[in-house]
Design a protein around this motif. Structure first.
Motif, PDB file in Angstrom:
ATOM      1  N   THR A 175      12.044 -70.651   1.833  1.00  0.00           N
ATOM      2  CA  THR A 175      11.005 -71.683   1.882  1.00  0.00           C
ATOM      3  C   THR A 175      10.069 -71.514   3.080  1.00  0.00           C
ATOM      4  O   THR A 175       9.040 -72.183   3.158  1.00  0.00           O
ATOM      5  CB  THR A 175      11.634 -73.083   1.953  1.00  0.00           C
ATOM      6  OG1 THR A 175      12.399 -73.187   3.162  1.00  0.00           O
ATOM      7  CG2 THR A 175      12.522 -73.358   0.748  1.00  0.00           C
ATOM      8  N   SER A 203      15.101 -76.288   5.580  1.00  0.00           N
ATOM      9  CA  SER A 203      14.803 -76.526   4.158  1.00  0.00           C
ATOM     10  C   SER A 203      15.470 -75.471   3.277  1.00  0.00           C
ATOM     11  O   SER A 203      15.977 -75.776   2.190  1.00  0.00           O
ATOM     12  CB  SER A 203      13.289 -76.516   3.926  1.00  0.00           C
ATOM     13  OG  SER A 203      12.656 -77.517   4.683  1.00  0.00           O
ATOM     14  N   THR A 204      15.480 -74.229   3.744  1.00  0.00           N
ATOM     15  CA  THR A 204      16.121 -73.149   2.984  1.00  0.00           C
ATOM     16  C   THR A 204      17.610 -73.403   2.832  1.00  0.00           C
ATOM     17  O   THR A 204      18.179 -73.216   1.750  1.00  0.00           O
ATOM     18  CB  THR A 204      15.889 -71.792   3.684  1.00  0.00           C
ATOM     19  OG1 THR A 204      14.483 -71.532   3.745  1.00  0.00           O
ATOM     20  CG2 THR A 204      16.571 -70.670   2.933  1.00  0.00           C
ATOM     21  N   LYS A 242       8.808 -66.998   0.371  1.00  0.00           N
ATOM     22  CA  LYS A 242       8.834 -67.294  -1.057  1.00  0.00           C
ATOM     23  C   LYS A 242      10.139 -66.825  -1.686  1.00  0.00           C
ATOM     24  O   LYS A 242      10.638 -65.741  -1.359  1.00  0.00           O
ATOM     25  CB  LYS A 242       7.642 -66.603  -1.743  1.00  0.00           C
ATOM     26  CG  LYS A 242       7.403 -67.031  -3.163  1.00  0.00           C
ATOM     27  CD  LYS A 242       6.155 -66.341  -3.699  1.00  0.00           C
ATOM     28  CE  LYS A 242       5.903 -66.733  -5.152  1.00  0.00           C
ATOM     29  NZ  LYS A 242       4.709 -66.031  -5.705  1.00  0.00           N
ATOM     30  N   SER A 243      10.685 -67.636  -2.607  1.00  0.00           N
ATOM     31  CA  SER A 243      11.922 -67.274  -3.299  1.00  0.00           C
ATOM     32  C   SER A 243      11.646 -66.222  -4.375  1.00  0.00           C
ATOM     33  O   SER A 243      10.549 -66.153  -4.931  1.00  0.00           O
ATOM     34  CB  SER A 243      12.546 -68.504  -3.955  1.00  0.00           C
ATOM     35  OG  SER A 243      12.863 -69.485  -2.999  1.00  0.00           O
TER      36      SER A 243
END
Length: 245
Positions: A146, A151-152, A194-195
């Protein structure tokens, strides 16, 4: 007499072959995603990609240079398809303009009634496919990122828990998931922004079971659609009674 025997033997052989295919042949679908969604269906060994549709063709100029007759045939086919499409559209519009024999317009289900219909069909689909559909998770590789470490970590925990429930539910209700090391991996990436996601799932069942599932789903859809319209009709009638009083 010999001719009749040969004909009957040929018909019997074809029927036996069809029965064999239905009993031992497989029908399935394969859904994969690695930057692009790809959906393929397989019916008794014949495979076809239904998404994305291949639209790569030679330009009209190249076709005209190589084979003018081929260009004319293509143009004729396109013209016939366009004429048939226009005729169907005109027929539909003519039917809409005709006065309905029913007392009033067909009731339209509201979002809740449509949702109830969809959930009922999905419930029926689960009952029809339970124990008859094989689900293979051939690949599931997810890298969570992220751009923010906290947050990740939170998103990673949520995703892992969700997929754990999904895999366990599949094993409990459909079939045991057998996989090699590295086939199913979910990892956090604290450096990327980005994932990334890669998925490969195969659904498979016997031919005769696929036919039974298809007919069962079609009947369930028709039944639930009639029920949703009936609920809509009752709802509209109640609203009309309240307005009248």
């Amino acid at each position: 007499m010999n001719g009749w025997l040969i004909a009957l033997s040929a018909i019997g052989g074809v029927l036996l072959l069809l029965v064999f295919i239905l009993c031992f042949g497989f029908v399935g679908a394969r859904i994969s995603y690695e930057g692009e969604l790809n959906v393929r269906i397989s019916i008794f060994g014949f495979r076809k990609t239904i998404f994305p549709r291949k639209t790569v063709e030679k330009s009209l100029t190249d076709v005209a240079k190589s084979d003018p007759k081929k260009l004319l045939k293509k143009e004729e086919k396109r013209r016939k398809r366009a004429e048939k499409k226009a005729a169907r559209l005109q027929k539909k519009q003519a039917k809409k303009k005709q006065p309905s024999k029913k007392a009033g317009p067909e009731p339209t289900p509201n979002p809740k009634e449509n949702l109830d219909m969809i959930l009922a069909v999905l419930k029926r689909a689960y009952a029809l496919t339970k124990g008859k559909l094989r689900v293979d998770f051939r690949k599931l590789r997810l890298s969570i990122a992220t751009g923010d470490a906290a947050s990740t970590a939170i998103l990673y925990g949520t995703v892992v828990q969700t997929f754990s429930y999904l895999l366990q539910w599949t094993q409990d209700h459909f079939n045991e998931i057998r996989r090699k090391d590295g086939d199913l991996t979910i990892t956090p990436d604290f450096l990327s922004q980005k994932s990334t996601f890669a998925l490969d799932i195969r659904l498979q069942t016997r031919g005769f079971r696929a036919i039974g599932i298809a007919f069962g789903l079609f009947r369930a859809y028709r039944t639930e659609k009639r029920r949703a319209r009936l609920h809509a009709k009752k709802r509209i009638a109640k609203q009309a009674e309240k307005k009248a009083t």
